[in-house]
Scaffold this motif. Structure first.
Motif, PDB file in Angstrom:
ATOM      1  N   GLY A  40      17.543  10.676   3.010  1.00  0.00           N
ATOM      2  CA  GLY A  40      16.280   9.960   3.159  1.00  0.00           C
ATOM      3  C   GLY A  40      15.797  10.059   4.595  1.00  0.00           C
ATOM      4  O   GLY A  40      16.582   9.885   5.524  1.00  0.00           O
ATOM      5  N   ILE A  41      14.517  10.376   4.783  1.00  0.00           N
ATOM      6  CA  ILE A  41      13.911  10.381   6.118  1.00  0.00           C
ATOM      7  C   ILE A  41      12.862   9.282   6.124  1.00  0.00           C
ATOM      8  O   ILE A  41      11.867   9.360   5.402  1.00  0.00           O
ATOM      9  N   VAL A  42      13.095   8.238   6.926  1.00  0.00           N
ATOM     10  CA  VAL A  42      12.199   7.083   6.929  1.00  0.00           C
ATOM     11  C   VAL A  42      11.584   6.891   8.310  1.00  0.00           C
ATOM     12  O   VAL A  42      12.120   7.339   9.320  1.00  0.00           O
ATOM     13  N   GLY A  43      10.470   6.186   8.322  1.00  0.00           N
ATOM     14  CA  GLY A  43       9.762   5.922   9.564  1.00  0.00           C
ATOM     15  C   GLY A  43       8.306   5.643   9.249  1.00  0.00           C
ATOM     16  O   GLY A  43       7.829   5.922   8.147  1.00  0.00           O
ATOM     17  N   GLU A  44       7.583   5.087  10.212  1.00  0.00           N
ATOM     18  CA  GLU A  44       6.189   4.759   9.975  1.00  0.00           C
ATOM     19  C   GLU A  44       5.323   6.009   9.998  1.00  0.00           C
ATOM     20  O   GLU A  44       5.775   7.100  10.362  1.00  0.00           O
ATOM     21  N   SER A  45       4.060   5.868   9.613  1.00  0.00           N
ATOM     22  CA  SER A  45       3.132   6.999   9.593  1.00  0.00           C
ATOM     23  C   SER A  45       3.017   7.629  10.982  1.00  0.00           C
ATOM     24  O   SER A  45       2.923   6.913  11.981  1.00  0.00           O
ATOM     25  N   GLY A  46       3.035   8.953  11.028  1.00  0.00           N
ATOM     26  CA  GLY A  46       2.920   9.658  12.293  1.00  0.00           C
ATOM     27  C   GLY A  46       4.227   9.882  13.016  1.00  0.00           C
ATOM     28  O   GLY A  46       4.247  10.390  14.137  1.00  0.00           O
ATOM     29  N   ALA A 186       1.899   6.343  -4.751  1.00  0.00           N
ATOM     30  CA  ALA A 186       0.668   6.156  -5.515  1.00  0.00           C
ATOM     31  C   ALA A 186       0.908   5.517  -6.892  1.00  0.00           C
ATOM     32  O   ALA A 186      -0.016   5.399  -7.684  1.00  0.00           O
ATOM     33  N   LEU A 187       2.151   5.100  -7.161  1.00  0.00           N
ATOM     34  CA  LEU A 187       2.493   4.578  -8.483  1.00  0.00           C
ATOM     35  C   LEU A 187       2.789   3.085  -8.431  1.00  0.00           C
ATOM     36  O   LEU A 187       3.152   2.548  -7.385  1.00  0.00           O
ATOM     37  N   ASP A 188       2.645   2.417  -9.581  1.00  0.00           N
ATOM     38  CA  ASP A 188       2.978   0.990  -9.612  1.00  0.00           C
ATOM     39  C   ASP A 188       4.499   0.817  -9.645  1.00  0.00           C
ATOM     40  O   ASP A 188       5.252   1.768  -9.842  1.00  0.00           O
ATOM     41  N   VAL A 189       4.953  -0.408  -9.455  1.00  0.00           N
ATOM     42  CA  VAL A 189       6.374  -0.683  -9.208  1.00  0.00           C
ATOM     43  C   VAL A 189       7.274  -0.240 -10.359  1.00  0.00           C
ATOM     44  O   VAL A 189       8.336   0.353 -10.131  1.00  0.00           O
ATOM     45  N   THR A 190       6.867  -0.499 -11.600  1.00  0.00           N
ATOM     46  CA  THR A 190       7.732  -0.143 -12.733  1.00  0.00           C
ATOM     47  C   THR A 190       7.853   1.371 -12.879  1.00  0.00           C
ATOM     48  O   THR A 190       8.927   1.896 -13.163  1.00  0.00           O
ATOM     49  N   ILE A 191       6.743   2.090 -12.667  1.00  0.00           N
ATOM     50  CA  ILE A 191       6.771   3.554 -12.756  1.00  0.00           C
ATOM     51  C   ILE A 191       7.578   4.126 -11.585  1.00  0.00           C
ATOM     52  O   ILE A 191       8.300   5.122 -11.733  1.00  0.00           O
ATOM     53  N   GLN A 192       7.481   3.497 -10.405  1.00  0.00           N
ATOM     54  CA  GLN A 192       8.282   3.913  -9.253  1.00  0.00           C
ATOM     55  C   GLN A 192       9.756   3.981  -9.614  1.00  0.00           C
ATOM     56  O   GLN A 192      10.449   4.971  -9.352  1.00  0.00           O
ATOM     57  N   ALA A 193      10.250   2.906 -10.229  1.00  0.00           N
ATOM     58  CA  ALA A 193      11.668   2.827 -10.588  1.00  0.00           C
ATOM     59  C   ALA A 193      12.047   3.929 -11.570  1.00  0.00           C
ATOM     60  O   ALA A 193      13.112   4.540 -11.456  1.00  0.00           O
ATOM     61  N   MET A 212      14.259  13.008   0.698  1.00  0.00           N
ATOM     62  CA  MET A 212      13.322  11.973   0.282  1.00  0.00           C
ATOM     63  C   MET A 212      12.601  11.427   1.518  1.00  0.00           C
ATOM     64  O   MET A 212      13.202  10.786   2.363  1.00  0.00           O
ATOM     65  N   ILE A 213      11.302  11.711   1.608  1.00  0.00           N
ATOM     66  CA  ILE A 213      10.498  11.253   2.744  1.00  0.00           C
ATOM     67  C   ILE A 213       9.755   9.987   2.331  1.00  0.00           C
ATOM     68  O   ILE A 213       9.039   9.985   1.326  1.00  0.00           O
ATOM     69  N   THR A 214       9.913   8.923   3.101  1.00  0.00           N
ATOM     70  CA  THR A 214       9.252   7.667   2.748  1.00  0.00           C
ATOM     71  C   THR A 214       9.185   6.736   3.954  1.00  0.00           C
ATOM     72  O   THR A 214       9.897   6.926   4.936  1.00  0.00           O
ATOM     73  N   HIS A 215       8.292   5.752   3.873  1.00  0.00           N
ATOM     74  CA  HIS A 215       8.268   4.683   4.870  1.00  0.00           C
ATOM     75  C   HIS A 215       8.872   3.408   4.284  1.00  0.00           C
ATOM     76  O   HIS A 215       8.922   2.379   4.952  1.00  0.00           O
ATOM     77  N   ASP A 216       9.322   3.493   3.040  1.00  0.00           N
ATOM     78  CA  ASP A 216       9.817   2.328   2.309  1.00  0.00           C
ATOM     79  C   ASP A 216      11.346   2.383   2.222  1.00  0.00           C
ATOM     80  O   ASP A 216      11.909   3.172   1.474  1.00  0.00           O
ATOM     81  N   LEU A 217      12.010   1.524   2.986  1.00  0.00           N
ATOM     82  CA  LEU A 217      13.475   1.499   2.966  1.00  0.00           C
ATOM     83  C   LEU A 217      14.019   1.087   1.604  1.00  0.00           C
ATOM     84  O   LEU A 217      15.126   1.455   1.232  1.00  0.00           O
ATOM     85  N   GLY A 218      13.245   0.310   0.856  1.00  0.00           N
ATOM     86  CA  GLY A 218      13.682  -0.108  -0.473  1.00  0.00           C
ATOM     87  C   GLY A 218      13.852   1.070  -1.412  1.00  0.00           C
ATOM     88  O   GLY A 218      14.729   1.065  -2.283  1.00  0.00           O
ATOM     89  N   VAL A 219      13.035   2.109  -1.232  1.00  0.00           N
ATOM     90  CA  VAL A 219      13.105   3.295  -2.085  1.00  0.00           C
ATOM     91  C   VAL A 219      14.409   4.060  -1.859  1.00  0.00           C
ATOM     92  O   VAL A 219      15.045   4.526  -2.797  1.00  0.00           O
ATOM     93  N   VAL A 220      14.820   4.188  -0.587  1.00  0.00           N
ATOM     94  CA  VAL A 220      15.990   5.014  -0.283  1.00  0.00           C
ATOM     95  C   VAL A 220      17.320   4.297  -0.491  1.00  0.00           C
ATOM     96  O   VAL A 220      18.361   4.942  -0.572  1.00  0.00           O
ATOM     97  N   SER A 221      17.298   2.982  -0.592  1.00  0.00           N
ATOM     98  CA  SER A 221      18.559   2.223  -0.634  1.00  0.00           C
ATOM     99  C   SER A 221      19.439   2.592  -1.828  1.00  0.00           C
ATOM    100  O   SER A 221      20.658   2.649  -1.705  1.00  0.00           O
ATOM    101  N   ASP A 222      18.835   2.869  -2.988  1.00  0.00           N
ATOM    102  CA  ASP A 222      19.616   3.158  -4.190  1.00  0.00           C
ATOM    103  C   ASP A 222      19.769   4.645  -4.467  1.00  0.00           C
ATOM    104  O   ASP A 222      20.558   5.036  -5.318  1.00  0.00           O
ATOM    105  N   VAL A 223      18.991   5.470  -3.778  1.00  0.00           N
ATOM    106  CA  VAL A 223      18.919   6.886  -4.126  1.00  0.00           C
ATOM    107  C   VAL A 223      19.686   7.779  -3.155  1.00  0.00           C
ATOM    108  O   VAL A 223      20.320   8.759  -3.556  1.00  0.00           O
ATOM    109  N   CYS A 224      19.645   7.454  -1.851  1.00  0.00           N
ATOM    110  CA  CYS A 224      20.114   8.382  -0.812  1.00  0.00           C
ATOM    111  C   CYS A 224      21.578   8.193  -0.436  1.00  0.00           C
ATOM    112  O   CYS A 224      22.095   7.074  -0.438  1.00  0.00           O
TER     113      CYS A 224
END
Length: 336
Positions: A40-46, A186-193, A212-224
Motif C-alpha cells: 500500500g502506498i498512502v499519503g495526501e494528494s500531491g 468513486a464507489l459507495d462504502v458497501t461496493i468498496q468492501a 494499492m495507491i490510496t489516501h485512505d488508511l482504512g482501505v489498506v489495513s485489511d488488504v496490504c
C-alpha cells in the motif's frame, strides 16, 4: 534482486518541467515488491503516490521525466525502455485500475469489444476464444449474466459494475503486477468492501502482486502486507501493516492515524487534523518536508533531510525525532 523480488525501485526521481520551474514530484523513492505481495502506498494528494507507480508503465507524459534512479521490473530496466517496449509490457505483465472507471472505458464501444481488444493485442487467441475468455473474466469478477453484459455499453452499468469490468480488463492476460490507483474512491462504502475483497481473492488465485495507491488508511489495513507512507515526493516511513498501525515512528504517519475516526471509542472524540499546508514542490525545503507542519520540529529538521533509521527488520523511518530518541536511549543505557 533476489529470486522472489518482482520489482526493485532505487532512488527514483521524477520531475515535471513547467513554465514556472521544475516540480520535483518524486524525490529519491526506493522500495521492493515480492511476488504475490500487496504494497500500500498512502499519503495526501500531491505526495507523489501515483507518479511513482505510473513510472512502471511509462505513463509519465510530457512535461514529466525520470531524472534519476533505476526501476527494475520482472527482468526489464524500465527507466531505459522505449514507448514500443512499454506497449508490449502494458496489460501483459503489468496492468492498472484507474480511479474513475467511467473515464477509463470508451463510451462508444461495448464492454465485450473493449475486453476482447485487450486479448487481441496481447494473446494469440482467435475471435471465438477471445469471446469465451471475456465471458470467463466477467464471471471471475462476479458479474451476473456475462454473455448479456458483453453487448452492453459502459453507461448501462453502475459504478461498481464498471469497476469490476476494469478489473476484468486488467486481469485479462494474468499480469505479474496490478497497480490499483484509488480503485474504490468513486464507489459507495458497501461496493468498496466488495471490490477490495474481490481483489484479494483474485490475487490468491493467480499469485499476482498488487500496488494499492490510496489516501485512505482504512482501505489498506485489511488488504496490504506492507505500507509505504509518502509525503512531498518522499517515502517517510515503510514497514509491515502492523508496524505502521501499531508502532508508527514518523510524525506524519502518527498524524494520519490520529485523523481516522475510531468506531470503538466511547463517547464523542474530536478528530485531530494535521495543521498547515503541503510544501511547494517547485521549491522543496532543504530539510524534512514535513517539518513546517510538525509539532515536534527541531532546528535540524528544517536544515537537513534525515537518513532512514531502522526500527525493526523491514520497518524504517526518516525522522530526526526518532534518531534523537535512539541516541537518548543509548546514552541512558551507557550511564547504567
Amino acid at each position: 534482486m533476489s529470486a522472489n523480488c518482482l520489482l526493485d525501485i532505487e532512488n527514483l526521481q521524477v520531475s515535471f518541467f513547467t513554465p514556472a520551474g521544475e516540480v520535483k514530484a518524486v524525490s529519491g523513492v526506493s522500495y521492493t515488491l515480492n511476488h504475490g505481495e500487496v504494497l500500500g502506498i498512502v499519503g495526501e494528494s500531491g505526495s507523489g503516490k501515483s507518479v511513482s507507480a505510473y513510472t512502471l508503465m511509462g505513463l509519465i507524459a510530457n512535461p514529466g521525466k525520470i531524472v534519476g534512479g533505476t526501476v527494475d521490473f520482472n527482468g526489464h530496466q524500465v527507466h531505459k525502455m522505449t514507448e514500443k517496449e512499454f506497449r508490449k509490457m502494458r496489460g501483459s505483465e503489468v496492468s492498472i485500475i484507474f480511479q474513475d472507471p467511467m473515464t477509463s472505458l470508451n463510451p462508444v464501444f461495448t464492454i465485450g469489444s473493449q475486453l476482447m481488444e485487450m486479448l487481441r493485442l496481447h494473446t494469440n487467441k482467435n475471435k471465438e476464444e477471445r469471446k469465451a475468455r471475456a465471458i470467463e473474466l466477467l464471471r471471475l469478477v462476479g458479474m451476473n449474466e456475462p454473455e448479456k453484459r458483453l453487448k452492453q455499453y459502459p453507461h448501462e452499468f453502475s459504478g461498481g459494475m464498471r469497476q469490476r469490468v476494469m478489473i476484468a480488463m486488467a486481469l485479462a492476460c494474468e499480469p505479474k503486477l496490478l497497480i490499483a490507483d484509488e480503485p474504490t474512491t468513486a464507489l459507495d462504502v458497501t461496493i468498496q468492501a466488495q471490490i477490495l475483497e474481490l481483489m484479494v481473492e483474485l490475487k490468491k488465485k493467480i499469485n499476482m502482486s498488487i500496488i494499492m495507491i490510496t489516501h485512505d488508511l482504512g482501505v489498506v489495513s485489511d488488504v496490504c502486507d506492507r505500507i509505504a507512507v509518502m509525503y512531498a515526493g518522499k517515502i517517510v516511513e515503510i514497514g509491515s501493516t502492523d508496524d505502521i498501525f501499531y508502532n508508527p515512528k514518523h510524525c506524519y504517519t502518527e498524524g494520519l492515524l490520529r485523523s481516522i475516526p475510531k468506531l470503538h471509542e466511547k463517547g464523542h472524540e474530536r478528530l485531530v487534523p494535521i495543521e498547515g499546508v503541503p510544501v511547494d514542490l517547485l521549491s522543496p525545503p532543504a530539510g524534512c518536508p514535513f517539518a513546517p507542519r510538525c509539532d515536534k520540529c527541531m532546528k535540524i529538521c528544517l536544515r537537513q533531510m534525515p537518513e532512514y533509521t531502522e526500527i525493526s527488520p523491514g520497518h524504517k523511518s526518516a525522522c530526526w525525532q526518532l534518531q534523537k530518541e535512539q541516541f537518548e536511549n543509548a546514552e541512558g543505557g551507557n550511564k547504567e
